[in-house]
Design an enzyme around this catalytic site. Structure first.
Site, mmCIF file in Angstrom:
data_model
loop_
_atom_site.group_PDB
_atom_site.id
_atom_site.type_symbol
_atom_site.label_atom_id
_atom_site.label_comp_id
_atom_site.label_asym_id
_atom_site.label_seq_id
_atom_site.Cartn_x
_atom_site.Cartn_y
_atom_site.Cartn_z
ATOM 1 N N CYS A 45 0.879 -1.164 0.000
ATOM 2 C CA CYS A 45 0.000 0.000 0.000
ATOM 3 C C CYS A 45 0.920 1.218 0.000
ATOM 4 O O CYS A 45 2.085 1.109 -0.397
ATOM 5 C CB CYS A 45 -0.983 -0.024 1.174
ATOM 6 S SG CYS A 45 -0.228 -0.129 2.816
HETATM 7 C C1 RB5 Z 1 -4.004 5.478 1.451
HETATM 8 O O1 RB5 Z 1 -5.249 4.947 1.765
HETATM 9 C C2 RB5 Z 1 -2.961 4.936 2.359
HETATM 10 O O2 RB5 Z 1 -3.418 5.121 3.667
HETATM 11 C C3 RB5 Z 1 -2.735 3.446 2.091
HETATM 12 O O3 RB5 Z 1 -2.188 3.250 0.824
HETATM 13 C C4 RB5 Z 1 -1.815 2.808 3.070
HETATM 14 O O4 RB5 Z 1 -0.594 3.459 3.130
HETATM 15 C C5 RB5 Z 1 -2.362 2.562 4.387
HETATM 16 O O5 RB5 Z 1 -1.727 2.146 5.335
#
Ligand code: RB5
Length: 160
Positions: free
Chosen positions: A65
């Site tokens: 993420c």
């Molecule tokens: C964006 O939603 C960001 O919060 C996600 O990509 C991630 O880093 C969450 O932990």
């Protein structure tokens, strides 16, 4: 070894790079998205990959993420799953050798693609051992699993 990989919209680019890399290294890689459903939030992608591990569809998982944090937090909520943020080679190696993690997570906004490839390689090329040094690690992993079972039946009083 069969590897499940997943990302939210912030990690799609790095996911595609890792799929190409790991495939060229000979791993069988299953892509759990996101692809055409870019609205899918990271907890849902993490759950797909962790379910696939628990169901034996894949052996290990890599989740990406923006930061690697949300994926890691979610994966560790799934029964039986141990996940670790691994954005350097040593941590990626120890995630399997010390913690017997089935999943590593990375932040696409944190790590460069070459280091991410090396982390993935380090994680996937090692096996957890129950002998030698692995014996002491195994006792700690067993304790983690015991805590998981104990906590399963308790209700939190404070959500932070
Ligand atoms: C964006 O939603 C960001 O919060 C996600 O990509 C991630 O880093 C969450 O932990």
């Amino acid at each position: 070894m069969k590897v499940g990989i997943g990302a939210d919209i912030n990690g799609v680019h790095l996911k595609d790079i890792l799929i190409e890399h790991l495939t060229s290294e000979g791993y069988e890689v299953v892509d759990y998205g996101v692809r055409d459903d870019l609205e899918t939030i990271y907890p849902n992608v993490a759950l797909r990959v962790c379910d696939a591990i628990n169901e034996g569809e894949v052996d290990r998982g890599i989740l990406i993420c923006g930061t690697g944090l949300g994926m890691c937090i979610t994966a560790n909520k799934v029964n039986g799953i141990r996940a670790a943020v691994a954005e350097d080679v040593y941590s990626a190696e120890r995630a399997i050798l010390s913690n017997r993690a089935q999943v590593i997570t990375m932040g696409a906004r944190v790590i460069g693609s070459e280091v991410a490839k090396e982390c993935a390689d380090a994680f996937l090329s090692h096996e957890f051992s129950m002998v030698g040094h692995g014996k002491a690690s195994n006792a700690k992993v067993e304790r983690i699993m015991e805590i998981e079972r104990e906590q399963h039946s308790s209700q939190p009083m404070h959500i932070g």
